[in-house]
Design a protein around this motif. Structure first.
Motif, short mmCIF file in Angstrom:
data_model
loop_
_atom_site.label_atom_id
_atom_site.label_comp_id
_atom_site.label_asym_id
_atom_site.label_seq_id
_atom_site.Cartn_x
_atom_site.Cartn_y
_atom_site.Cartn_z
N VAL A 187 43.90 37.97 43.37
CA VAL A 187 45.17 37.39 42.84
C VAL A 187 45.37 35.93 43.42
N TYR A 188 45.28 35.52 44.45
CA TYR A 188 45.56 34.43 45.28
C TYR A 188 44.15 33.56 44.73
N ALA A 189 43.17 34.05 44.85
CA ALA A 189 41.87 33.23 44.19
C ALA A 189 41.83 32.78 42.78
N VAL A 194 52.81 28.00 41.97
CA VAL A 194 53.14 27.80 43.21
C VAL A 194 52.33 28.38 44.33
N GLU A 195 51.81 29.46 44.11
CA GLU A 195 50.83 30.03 44.93
C GLU A 195 49.54 29.43 44.61
N GLY A 196 48.88 29.29 43.41
CA GLY A 196 48.11 28.62 43.23
C GLY A 196 47.56 27.23 43.96
N THR A 238 48.31 26.89 57.02
CA THR A 238 47.75 25.98 56.23
C THR A 238 48.43 26.14 54.70
N HIS A 239 48.24 27.41 54.31
CA HIS A 239 48.97 27.83 52.79
C HIS A 239 50.30 27.56 52.91
N GLU A 240 51.08 28.02 53.99
CA GLU A 240 52.64 28.16 53.85
C GLU A 240 53.04 26.47 54.38
N ALA A 241 52.05 25.87 54.96
CA ALA A 241 52.63 24.20 55.05
C ALA A 241 52.61 23.56 53.94
N VAL A 242 51.57 24.12 52.92
CA VAL A 242 51.65 23.44 51.71
C VAL A 242 52.96 23.57 50.89
N HIS A 243 53.44 24.82 51.02
CA HIS A 243 54.60 25.24 50.49
C HIS A 243 55.68 24.06 51.02
N ALA A 244 55.89 24.01 52.42
CA ALA A 244 56.86 23.21 53.15
C ALA A 244 56.54 21.96 52.65
N GLY A 293 50.26 39.17 50.53
CA GLY A 293 51.83 39.11 50.80
C GLY A 293 52.12 37.72 51.28
N LEU A 294 51.71 36.78 50.89
CA LEU A 294 52.19 35.48 51.11
C LEU A 294 53.27 35.02 49.92
N LEU A 295 54.28 34.33 50.36
CA LEU A 295 55.45 34.12 49.26
C LEU A 295 56.29 32.88 49.89
N ALA A 296 56.31 32.04 48.76
CA ALA A 296 57.46 31.01 48.93
C ALA A 296 58.53 31.72 48.36
N GLY A 297 59.49 31.79 49.20
CA GLY A 297 60.72 32.24 48.78
C GLY A 297 61.91 31.67 49.24
ZN LIG Z 1 52.48 31.04 49.36
#
Ligand SMILES: [Zn+2]
Length: 350
Positions: free
Chosen positions: A302-304, A257-259, A237-243, A2-6
Motif C-alpha cells: 500500500v505504501y509502495a 500524505v503517505e505517498g 526518514t519517513h516520519e521526518a518528511v511528515h514533520a 502502520g505508519l501514520l501522520a496523525g
Molecule cells: Zn506516514
C-alpha cells in the motif's frame, strides 16, 4: 507497516483532578498566591533545588510533586507563570529551539501549599507531569524518553541525525529547511500519552499540536519489535518528511500524505525503492489510489503504491508543482482524483 501522520485528539493526562479530594478541603489559589507559587517553583528549578520545589507541595501532594520536580530539572528550561486562575508552564528540552507549553490547574491547602497540580480534563497530555522522563539531545535533535527506554536514546538520536542529514540534500523549496524540524522524538511512552487510548498497531507517527508547536515524531519501539538499523532509518526518514512538511496540517488525502513521505524515503534509499518496485501491481483499470482504509490496514504494498502515485504525479506535472499542490490542496489547477489515478497507472509496470 502502520505508519501514520496523525494529529488525533489526545486524551488528558493521567494526572487529572482526583475524584475524591484528600483532606483538608482544597481550594483554588488567589491571584497573589498563584503568582508567588509560579515564582517560587520557577526559582527552585532555575537553582536546581529539587527539595525546595517539593517543599512547595503539601504532604499529600509531595509524591506527585517530586516526579514533576525531578522531570523539570531534566528539562533544559521550566518556567511557570500565573495565567488567570491557572499555571502556564513553558518548557524546553535539550537543544529544542521552540517552547512547549502547558496550562495546568492546581489546588492548594489552607497554608497555600500545592495539594495537586495537573492538566485540565480534555487538554493534551503533559509528558513530564506523571511519568519519569529522560531528556537527551544531539544538537539540534532532541528526544524525550520514558526513563526505562533511556538506554536506546543514543541509537535513535544518531539515526534521527542520519535521516535529517540525508533529507537536507533534497530540494524543499516549498517547506522550511529540514534542519529546523529535525526529528524531535518521543520514545516509548504509554499509549495514552502518545495519543491513542489503547494499544494500536502504529509504531511511529508525527504529532503536531498546534501551529506554534514543533512537530514531534513519536516512536513506540514496543510496537515495532526487532527493527534493523536500516529499518529504523527508513522509519525516521519517513516520519521526518511528515514533520518537515507539517503534513498533519495538510488538506490533501491520505495517499498523498503517505505517498510523499514514502517516495522521498525511496529517493534516499535505492534498496528500499527496488524492494517496493517488486511489490507494485501491473497497470490496469482495477488499480487506483490507495484509500484511507487501505492505508490504515498498512503494509508495504500500500505504501509502495502511494509512493508510486506521487512519483507518477511528479513525472507528469513536475516535482515543484506537486509540492505546491500538497501544501495547498485547494490551489487552482490541482488535478482531479481521476487525473492522479491516470498518472499512477502510467507509472506502474505495463
Ligand atoms: Zn506516514
Amino acid at each position: 507497516m502502520g505508519l501514520l501522520a496523525g494529529c488525533a485528539a489526545l486524551p488528558g493526562s493521567q494526572n487529572t483532578a482526583p475524584q475524591a479530594w484528600p483532606s483538608p478541603t482544597p481550594r483554588a489559589p488567589d491571584a497573589d498566591l498563584l503568582q508567588r507559587l509560579a515564582t517560587d517553583l520557577t526559582a527552585a528549578v532555575r537553582d536546581h533545588d529539587a527539595d525546595r520545589f517539593v517543599a512547595l507541595f503539601a504532604p499529600q501532594g509531595r509524591a506527585a510533586g517530586s516526579v514533576i520536580g525531578r522531570n523539570a530539572l531534566h528539562l533544559a528550561a521550566w518556567q511557570a507563570e500565573a495565567d488567570a486562575d491557572h499555571l502556564r508552564v513553558r518548557t524546553q528540552a535539550g537543544a529544542q529551539t521552540g517552547w512547549g507549553s502547558a496550562t495546568l490547574a492546581l489546588a492548594v491547602d489552607p497554608e497555600g501549599r500545592i495539594l495537586w497540580l495537573g492538566s485540565r480534563p480534555g487538554d493534551h497530555p503533559v509528558v513530564w507531569l506523571d511519568h519519569l522522563i529522560d531528556v537527551s539531545h544531539d544538537d539540534p535533535i532532541w528526544l524525550i524518553a520514558a526513563a526505562s527506554q533511556a538506554s536506546m536514546a543514543p541509537v535513535w538520536l544518531r539515526t534521527a541525525r542520519d535521516a535529517s542529514e540525508r533529507l537536507t540534500t533534497l530540494d524543499w523549496s516549498v517547506w522550511r529547511p529540514p534542519s529546523e524540524v529535525a526529528a524531535p522524538l518521543t520514545l516509548e511512552l504509554p499509549a495514552d500519552l502518545v495519543g491513542f487510548g489503547e494499544p494500536i498497531d502504529v509504531g511511529a507517527y508525527v504529532r503536531l499540536r498546534g501551529t506554534d508547536d514543533e512537530p514531534r515524531i513519536v516512536v513506540s519501539p514496543a510496537d515495532r519489535p526487532g527493527l534493523t538499523q536500516e529499518e529504523r532509518l527508513h522509519l525516521l526518514t519517513h516520519e521526518a518528511v511528515h514533520a518537515l512538511t507539517r503534513s498533519p496540517e495538510w488538506a490533501a488525502p491520505g495517499w498523498a500524505v503517505e505517498g510523499l513521505a514514502e517516495q522521498v524515503t525511496e529517493q534516499l534509499f535505492p534498496d528500499l525503492a527496488a524492494a517496493h518496485a517488486a511489490l507494485l501491481p501491473r497497470a490496469s483499470e482495477g488499480v487506483g489510489l490507495p484509500s484511507d482504509a487501505d492505508l490504515a490496514a498498512g503494509g508495504l504494498p500500500v505504501y509502495a503504491l502511494a509512493a508510486r502515485a506521487i512519483a507518477g504525479a511528479q513525472d507528469r506535472w513536475g516535482s515543484a508543482q506537486v509540492q505546491r499542490w500538497l501544501a495547498d490542496w485547494q490551489a487552482p489547477g490541482r488535478p482531479s482524483e481521476a487525473e492522479f489515478t491516470d498518472a499512477l497507472r502510467a507509472a506502474l509496470p505495463q
